[in-house]
Design a protein around this motif. Structure first.
Motif, PDB file in Angstrom:
ATOM      1  N   ALA A 162       0.829  -1.209   0.000  1.00 24.94           N
ATOM      2  CA  ALA A 162       0.000   0.000   0.000  1.00 24.94           C
ATOM      3  C   ALA A 162       0.861   1.255   0.000  1.00 24.94           C
ATOM      4  CB  ALA A 162      -0.941  -0.011   1.204  1.00 24.94           C
ATOM      5  N   MET A 163       1.968   1.239   0.751  1.00 24.06           N
ATOM      6  CA  MET A 163       2.874   2.391   0.768  1.00 24.06           C
ATOM      7  C   MET A 163       3.579   2.574  -0.578  1.00 24.06           C
ATOM      8  SD  MET A 163       2.687   4.030   3.644  1.00 24.06           S
ATOM      9  CE  MET A 163       0.914   3.692   3.414  1.00 24.06           C
ATOM     10  N   ILE A 164       3.969   1.465  -1.211  1.00 24.30           N
ATOM     11  CA  ILE A 164       4.568   1.560  -2.551  1.00 24.30           C
ATOM     12  C   ILE A 164       3.565   2.169  -3.522  1.00 24.30           C
ATOM     13  CG2 ILE A 164       5.479   0.218  -4.483  1.00 24.30           C
ATOM     14  CD1 ILE A 164       6.605  -1.763  -2.442  1.00 24.30           C
ATOM     15  N   LEU A 165       2.323   1.743  -3.441  1.00 21.83           N
ATOM     16  CA  LEU A 165       1.281   2.319  -4.307  1.00 21.83           C
ATOM     17  C   LEU A 165       1.096   3.804  -4.024  1.00 21.83           C
ATOM     18  CD1 LEU A 165      -1.310  -0.590  -4.121  1.00 21.83           C
ATOM     19  CD2 LEU A 165      -0.134   0.186  -6.191  1.00 21.83           C
ATOM     20  N   ALA A 166       1.158   4.189  -2.749  1.00 20.04           N
ATOM     21  CA  ALA A 166       1.007   5.605  -2.400  1.00 20.04           C
ATOM     22  C   ALA A 166       2.180   6.431  -2.920  1.00 20.04           C
ATOM     23  CB  ALA A 166       0.886   5.749  -0.885  1.00 20.04           C
ATOM     24  N   LEU A 167       3.367   5.841  -2.950  1.00 17.15           N
ATOM     25  CA  LEU A 167       4.539   6.551  -3.465  1.00 17.15           C
ATOM     26  C   LEU A 167       4.563   6.595  -4.990  1.00 17.15           C
ATOM     27  CD1 LEU A 167       7.228   5.070  -1.052  1.00 17.15           C
ATOM     28  CD2 LEU A 167       6.533   7.472  -1.164  1.00 17.15           C
ATOM     29  N   ARG A 168       3.828   5.708  -5.632  1.00 16.18           N
ATOM     30  CA  ARG A 168       3.842   5.621  -7.102  1.00 16.18           C
ATOM     31  C   ARG A 168       2.413   5.686  -7.640  1.00 16.18           C
ATOM     32  NH1 ARG A 168       8.186   6.444  -6.048  1.00 16.18           N
ATOM     33  NH2 ARG A 168      10.134   5.460  -6.670  1.00 16.18           N
ATOM     34  N   ASP A 174       3.983  -0.792 -10.969  1.00 17.44           N
ATOM     35  CA  ASP A 174       5.310  -1.114 -10.419  1.00 17.44           C
ATOM     36  C   ASP A 174       5.174  -2.027  -9.205  1.00 17.44           C
ATOM     37  OD1 ASP A 174       6.321   0.528 -12.346  1.00 17.44           O
ATOM     38  OD2 ASP A 174       6.989   2.116 -10.986  1.00 17.44           O
ATOM     39  N   ALA A 175       4.160  -1.792  -8.388  1.00 22.41           N
ATOM     40  CA  ALA A 175       3.971  -2.582  -7.167  1.00 22.41           C
ATOM     41  C   ALA A 175       3.642  -4.036  -7.473  1.00 22.41           C
ATOM     42  CB  ALA A 175       2.872  -1.971  -6.299  1.00 22.41           C
ATOM     43  N   ALA A 176       3.193  -4.319  -8.701  1.00 22.55           N
ATOM     44  CA  ALA A 176       2.919  -5.705  -9.074  1.00 22.55           C
ATOM     45  C   ALA A 176       4.198  -6.529  -9.102  1.00 22.55           C
ATOM     46  CB  ALA A 176       2.227  -5.759 -10.439  1.00 22.55           C
ATOM     47  N   ILE A 177       5.347  -5.886  -9.336  1.00 23.42           N
ATOM     48  CA  ILE A 177       6.625  -6.597  -9.285  1.00 23.42           C
ATOM     49  C   ILE A 177       6.814  -7.203  -7.896  1.00 23.42           C
ATOM     50  CG2 ILE A 177       9.127  -6.343  -9.488  1.00 23.42           C
ATOM     51  CD1 ILE A 177       8.642  -4.007 -11.385  1.00 23.42           C
ATOM     52  N   LEU A 204      10.021   6.024   4.546  1.00 25.58           N
ATOM     53  CA  LEU A 204      10.207   6.663   3.246  1.00 25.58           C
ATOM     54  C   LEU A 204       8.958   7.445   2.832  1.00 25.58           C
ATOM     55  CD1 LEU A 204      12.089   3.921   1.176  1.00 25.58           C
ATOM     56  CD2 LEU A 204      12.991   6.123   1.954  1.00 25.58           C
ATOM     57  N   TYR A 205       7.793   6.868   3.122  1.00 27.28           N
ATOM     58  CA  TYR A 205       6.552   7.579   2.794  1.00 27.28           C
ATOM     59  C   TYR A 205       6.425   8.858   3.617  1.00 27.28           C
ATOM     60  CZ  TYR A 205       1.588   8.612   2.291  1.00 27.28           C
ATOM     61  OH  TYR A 205       0.399   9.248   2.048  1.00 27.28           O
ATOM     62  N   ALA A 206       6.757   8.786   4.915  1.00 30.62           N
ATOM     63  CA  ALA A 206       6.692   9.982   5.759  1.00 30.62           C
ATOM     64  C   ALA A 206       7.660  11.050   5.247  1.00 30.62           C
ATOM     65  CB  ALA A 206       7.005   9.621   7.211  1.00 30.62           C
ATOM     66  N   TRP A 207       8.849  10.623   4.810  1.00 31.29           N
ATOM     67  CA  TRP A 207       9.794  11.597   4.241  1.00 31.29           C
ATOM     68  C   TRP A 207       9.229  12.217   2.966  1.00 31.29           C
ATOM     69  CZ3 TRP A 207      13.913  14.356   5.480  1.00 31.29           C
ATOM     70  CH2 TRP A 207      14.610  14.982   4.441  1.00 31.29           C
ATOM     71  N   ALA A 208       8.631  11.397   2.115  1.00 28.84           N
ATOM     72  CA  ALA A 208       8.045  11.910   0.871  1.00 28.84           C
ATOM     73  C   ALA A 208       6.939  12.921   1.154  1.00 28.84           C
ATOM     74  CB  ALA A 208       7.506  10.752   0.027  1.00 28.84           C
ATOM     75  N   ARG A 209       6.209  12.724   2.261  1.00 26.72           N
ATOM     76  CA  ARG A 209       5.149  13.654   2.634  1.00 26.72           C
ATOM     77  C   ARG A 209       5.683  14.856   3.427  1.00 26.72           C
ATOM     78  NH1 ARG A 209      -0.134  11.992   2.401  1.00 26.72           N
ATOM     79  NH2 ARG A 209      -0.459  14.216   2.829  1.00 26.72           N
TER      80      ARG A 209
END
Length: 511
Positions: A162-168, A174-177, A204-209
């Motif tokens: 879910a976090m990968i999806l939120a970042l992308r 990409d998250a399907a990989i 990483l998500y918190a940093w991105a936000r």
């Protein structure tokens, strides 16, 4: 080749258009979607959009993983069933080895071989299961403990996706990989690594936000579960130097350090010897199976190089563990320094995920210990760093080959060998080589950012937080010019104040 998605739009990236490997595979079903096709998620009210499909695939893969490990759940490991069925898991083995089945409190009653957050997690699930077993003796405590852990670790794995999806958001496929990876199938519940993985990706998500304190707390908790999430702090600081965004990075690093101290201090003060067990174990451990050093020791024995006395250098190192420790630390530091130089000299500031992947990968390459489940550390990072299916599939094949050879090696330990030692070393070498190739491909895209698939969809760095869109510090361009990595700006030629005008040029003859 289809034109890449514009970074200025919200159109989702489709791998069949942007990824050559997937585009080739799509020919079997008619090729990429046409210009007039209804794209996934484009129809209003559609439930099965890309994000929900990927989350469902992750749940399905984790269910298959539970089935794959089910022969070992009852703890009746007769006739090496844990190796013949490839279902061994530390989670079940350590329920008994760490005394949880006897109600022993981690660190207080028994020294735990893991950092404290993992120890807390083991106790939080293990002690209630033991209490339940005392009340209901008929239940299989080990099975209940494994299933409780498998459930929580699976939830953390889904949260990671879910976090990968939120970042992308523009690149959900990409998250399907990650979701479809056989690596997830065979290693998801071998150990408690998803605890650290989820905390690292949350960080990483918190940093991105642009929440630097929360990012530091999450990375600190991850580092107190398994050490590697703390390695992400190095890339943060180096990229902050390049982009003149040092205060937020230092705030994140300080928050991480305070968090690590806060969760370790009570155990370190009250049960110092138990707390030190993790550090002593890492200092004392010999060369582990499948590592760079293991391969070298095998070649020493095979070729009898005799470089140090009557031993080869790798064999000599295996007999001098303190020297080996210092060498692994030194090589890792040198490799990280080289990555730092790359970050500062690259034509464009690298993305955070690219640098984080490189740092964790070189740590594993030079480490004397490379447990089978450590591959999970790299999986989400390579998805964020270089979401290209072809190279990741080649690496996955090598990892599954190593996984199979590793269990054959375990099965043959102390008895008749199942496979030749050279076959295991070959599988180990292929794993090492494919990780090194992934590093090389990431470095290539850092040095040639026009090849970076993520930057074909996003203008800069979707994980970068305060780095995203930030200009370089002035000294970066000056340093590159001094090293002749970019052309110097041409300077106008100034004439003296009363200098005569230059003579007219003679016209060239015609004809």
């Amino acid at each position: 080749m289809s034109a890449p998605s514009s970074p200025e739009t919200d159109r989702q990236d489709l791998p069949a258009e942007s990824d050559g490997f997937v585009r080739g595979l799509s020919q079997a079903i008619g090729g990429p979607l046409g210009d007039h096709a209804v794209r996934p998620g484009a129809r209003p009210g559609r439930f099965w959009n890309a994000q929900r499909i990927i989350l469902a695939l992750t749940c399905l893969m984790l269910a298959f993983s539970w089935v794959q490990k089910s022969p070992c759940q009852d703890g009746d490991w007769q006739k090496n069933i844990q190796y013949t069925r490839f279902c061994y898991t530390d989670v079940l083995a350590l329920y008994y080895a760490e005394g949880l089945n006897e109600g022993k409190v981690p660190y207080k009653d028994h020294p735990v071989e893991y950092p404290v957050v993992t120890g807390y997690f083991m106790g939080a699930l293990g002690l209630p299961v033991h209490a339940l077993g005392q009340k209901y003796p008929e239940i299989n405590q080990g099975k209940w403990f494994y299933n409780a852990n498998a459930l929580v670790l699976s939830v953390l794995a889904v949260a990671t996706v879910a976090m990968i999806l939120a970042l992308r958001r523009r690149r959900p496929w990409d998250a399907a990989i990650f979701a479809l990876s056989p690596i997830l199938l065979v290693t998801a519940t071998v150990n408690w690594d998803f605890l650290a993985i989820a905390l690292a990706i949350f960080g990483l998500y918190a940093w991105a936000r642009r929440w630097p304190v929360l990012a530091g707390i999450l990375l600190g908790l991850g580092g107190a579960a398994k050490l590697w999430p703390l390695f992400i702090l190095g890339p943060l600081v180096v990229l902050a130097l390049r982009s003149k965004r040092l205060p937020p990075a230092l705030l994140t690093a300080a928050s991480a350090v305070v968090t690590v101290v806060a969760v370790n201090l009570p155990i370190a003060l009250m049960y110092r010897d138990s707390w030190l067990r993790f550090f002593h174990l890492n200092d004392e451990r010999a060369i582990d199976w499948g590592t760079f050093w293991y391969i070298g020791r095998y070649l020493d024995t095979k070729w009898n190089t005799g470089a140090v006395g009557d031993q080869g250098p790798f064999q000599w190192l295996s007999d001098h563990i303190p020297v080996l420790n210092n060498l692994t630390y030194g090589l890792t530091i040198l490799a990280c320094a080289a990555i730092g130089v790359l970050c500062l000299l690259a034509p464009r500031r690298p993305r955070l995920a690219q640098v984080a992947f490189l740092v964790v990968a070189v740590f594993l390459i030079f480490s004397k210990v490379w447990s089978q489940q450590y591959v999970l550390w790299l999986l989400p990072l390579i998805v964020l760093a270089r979401p290209r299916w072809g190279a990741i599939i080649a690496w996955t094949v090598a990892e599954i080959g190593y996984f199979t050879a590793f269990y054959a090696e375990l099965l043959g330990a102390g008895t008749k060998p199942v496979i030749p030692e050279g076959t295991f070393v070959l599988a180990s070498s292929l794993r090492l080589i494919t990780v090194a190739v992934l590093c090389g491909l990431v470095i290539r895209e850092i040095w040639r950012p026009e090849l970076d698939p993520v930057r074909r969809t996003y203008a800069d760095d979707p994980d970068g937080g305060v780095f995203d869109g930030a200009p370089d510090a002035g000294w970066v361009s000056s340093l590159r010019q001094r090293l002749w990595l970019e052309p110097r700006p041409s300077e106008p030629v100034s004439l003296p104040e009363h200098a005569p005008p230059p003579p007219p040029s003679t016209p060239a003859p015609v004809g």
